[in-house]
Design an enzyme around this catalytic site. Structure first.
Site, PDB file in Angstrom:
ATOM      1  N   SER A  18       0.797  -1.225   0.000  1.00  9.92           N
ATOM      2  CA  SER A  18       0.000   0.000   0.000  1.00  9.92           C
ATOM      3  C   SER A  18       0.832   1.278   0.000  1.00  9.92           C
ATOM      4  O   SER A  18       0.329   2.323  -0.364  1.00  9.92           O
ATOM      5  CB  SER A  18      -0.935  -0.006   1.201  1.00  9.92           C
ATOM      6  OG  SER A  18      -0.197  -0.076   2.400  1.00  9.92           O
ATOM      7  N   HIS A  55      -6.048  -3.789  -0.525  1.00 10.68           N
ATOM      8  CA  HIS A  55      -5.974  -2.698  -1.516  1.00 10.68           C
ATOM      9  C   HIS A  55      -6.258  -3.205  -2.924  1.00 10.68           C
ATOM     10  O   HIS A  55      -5.676  -2.714  -3.889  1.00 10.68           O
ATOM     11  CB  HIS A  55      -4.612  -2.012  -1.464  1.00 10.68           C
ATOM     12  CG  HIS A  55      -4.477  -1.079  -0.310  1.00 10.68           C
ATOM     13  ND1 HIS A  55      -5.005   0.199  -0.299  1.00 10.68           N
ATOM     14  CD2 HIS A  55      -3.901  -1.238   0.897  1.00 10.68           C
ATOM     15  CE1 HIS A  55      -4.743   0.784   0.844  1.00 10.68           C
ATOM     16  NE2 HIS A  55      -4.071  -0.065   1.608  1.00 10.68           N
ATOM     17  N   LYS A 104     -12.268  -0.412   2.857  1.00 10.27           N
ATOM     18  CA  LYS A 104     -11.660   0.339   1.742  1.00 10.27           C
ATOM     19  C   LYS A 104     -12.662   0.403   0.581  1.00 10.27           C
ATOM     20  O   LYS A 104     -13.660   1.090   0.703  1.00 10.27           O
ATOM     21  CB  LYS A 104     -10.310  -0.272   1.394  1.00 10.27           C
ATOM     22  CG  LYS A 104      -9.328   0.025   2.538  1.00 10.27           C
ATOM     23  CD  LYS A 104      -7.958  -0.551   2.389  1.00 10.27           C
ATOM     24  CE  LYS A 104      -7.102  -0.082   3.558  1.00 10.27           C
ATOM     25  NZ  LYS A 104      -6.335  -1.144   4.195  1.00 10.27           N
TER      26      LYS A 104
END
Ligand SMILES: *Cc1c(COP(=O)(O)O)cnc(C)c1O
Length: 396
Positions: A186, A214, A243
């Site tokens: 990330s 991610h 996320k």
């Protein structure tokens, strides 16, 4: 008797040390919803640092699903899952996540931090080995520490080193070996070389665990993540609802039925921590529905990332190469990264400087992140701001 004053004095000195090194993190308050534009100190700011990849954090379909679940299922669960904390919604989300990720089943946690803290200890014992990428997320590092398995570490995405560690684990007589990696790193926006890692795992009889925080929702075919992108399977996948899948909170582990069944019996953050609230679970279900049909959002996200990279490069900024919507602007010095973030704030752009200990010393950066809802107008506003701020702090 404990000397409280001396203890506080000691902690105060640690804090002063952090500040003296220019490493103190200051939190800034958003007034209102998280989104592409946010209100901060009464000012509208372009937000380029949220993990809101598909722009779902303030999507009315999610908040409506959450509100109606509060009406049908109430506010809190007041229980862990195995006592009386499981609703039809919890099982529906676990089933949907498993189907989406093409796994047998999945198990929910309060956060992916907990999922990673939970996954190793029940599955692997002292006879076993975990081989972990050196840049893995802090929660994987902590999870590995909690297990009794023998630990090996390979240099970030370094296949030769991974093979050396696989050989070492075999030579040390490991019963089972698990290789653990982030699907996307990330801080850099780099993809793990999963096809090659999978091949090495197969060659040495190792299991593969991928943390896809991610990636899930926007990377690979239908957003199924980095293994799907690489055309391989990982035995165990961990991920987050915090996320792309709405951005609230919640984590999960997806994998073979036997693994999930055993984790329900033994995973400590599952057994000793509260069930997710129904509203969050229902919104997670709504997010998955949207994500499965969101090829348009994924294309917009990829287009935005390409446009943003090109624009920053044309201005003369030093980027890390790649195609992930994480676009790191490299500045080197921590204080410079902080000054750049402050200059960008003056221009109406909210970003965060990243520096040690989050990234190695001397590799401070502004990590920008694209989302699917950013318009060309938004991006051009952002590029103008980067140009002005870059000149002000002397990096252009
Ligand atoms: C964000 C992140 C986590 C933690 O997820 P939470 O659900 O916020 O606890 C774990 N691993 C990786 C790679 C992450 O990026």
């Amino acid at each position: 008797m404990a000397d409280v004053a001396a203890f506080m004095d000691h902690l105060g000195q640690v804090l002063q040390g952090i500040e003296a090194e220019g490493l103190l993190k200051r939190e800034r308050e958003i007034e209102g919803p998280q989104g592409t534009w946010v209100e901060m100190a009464g000012r509208r700011m372009l937000n380029l640092c949220a993990n809101n990849y598909l722009g779902l954090a303030d999507d009315a379909r999610l908040s409506n699903a959450a509100m109606s679940a509060m009406q049908s299922h109430g506010y809190g669960m007041a229980s862990v899952r195995f006592i009386c904390g499981t609703t039809d919604l919890h099982r529906a989300l676990e089933r949907s996540l498993a189907d989406f990720l093409q796994a047998d089943d999945s198990i929910l946690f309060a956060a992916c931090f907990d999922a990673n803290g939970a996954v190793f200890e029940p599955l692997l014992g002292a006879e076993d080995a975990i081989i972990s990428d050196s840049l893995n997320h802090a929660s994987i590092i902590d999870g590995v520490r909690l297990s009794k398995a023998k630990r090996y570490r390979f240099a970030n995405a370094d296949l030769a080193d991974l093979e050396t560690q696989l050989k070492a684990a075999r030579a040390d007589g490991a019963r089972f070996i698990m290789v653990a990696t982030d699907g996307v790193f990330s801080m850099d926006g780099y993809f793990a070389p999963l096809a090659e890692i999978r091949a090495l795992c197969d060659q040495y009889g190792a299991l593969l665990m991928v943390d896809d925080c991610h990636a899930t929702g926007f990377v690979g075919p239908q957003g199924r993540g980095t293994p799907a992108r690489a055309g391989v399977k990982a035995e165990i996948l961990t991920g987050t609802l915090g996320k792309a899948l709405g951005g609230a909170l919640g984590g999960y582990i997806a994998g073979p039925q036997t693994v999930i069944d055993l984790l329900r019996q033994r995973a400590r953050p599952y057994l000793f921590s509260n069930a997710l609230p129904p509203a969050v679970v229902a919104a997670g279900l709504a997010a998955l529905d949207i994500v499965e049909a969101a090829d348009d959002l994924r294309k917009q996200l990829a287009d935005n990332a390409a446009y943003w990279r090109q624009g920053l490069e044309a201005l003369g900024f030093k980027l890390l190469p790649g195609e992930h919507p994480i676009v790191p602007v490299m500045l080197g010095d921590a204080v410079l990264a902080q000054r750049m973030a402050a200059a960008l704030a003056e221009e109406g752009v909210h970003v965060a400087g990243f520096f040690f200990p989050v990234v190695p010393k001397g590799q401070a950066r502004i990590r920008t992140q694209m989302n699917a809802r950013l318009t060309r107008e938004d991006l051009d506003f952002g590029l103008k701001a980067f140009e002005a701020a870059g000149r002000k702090v002397g990096v252009l």
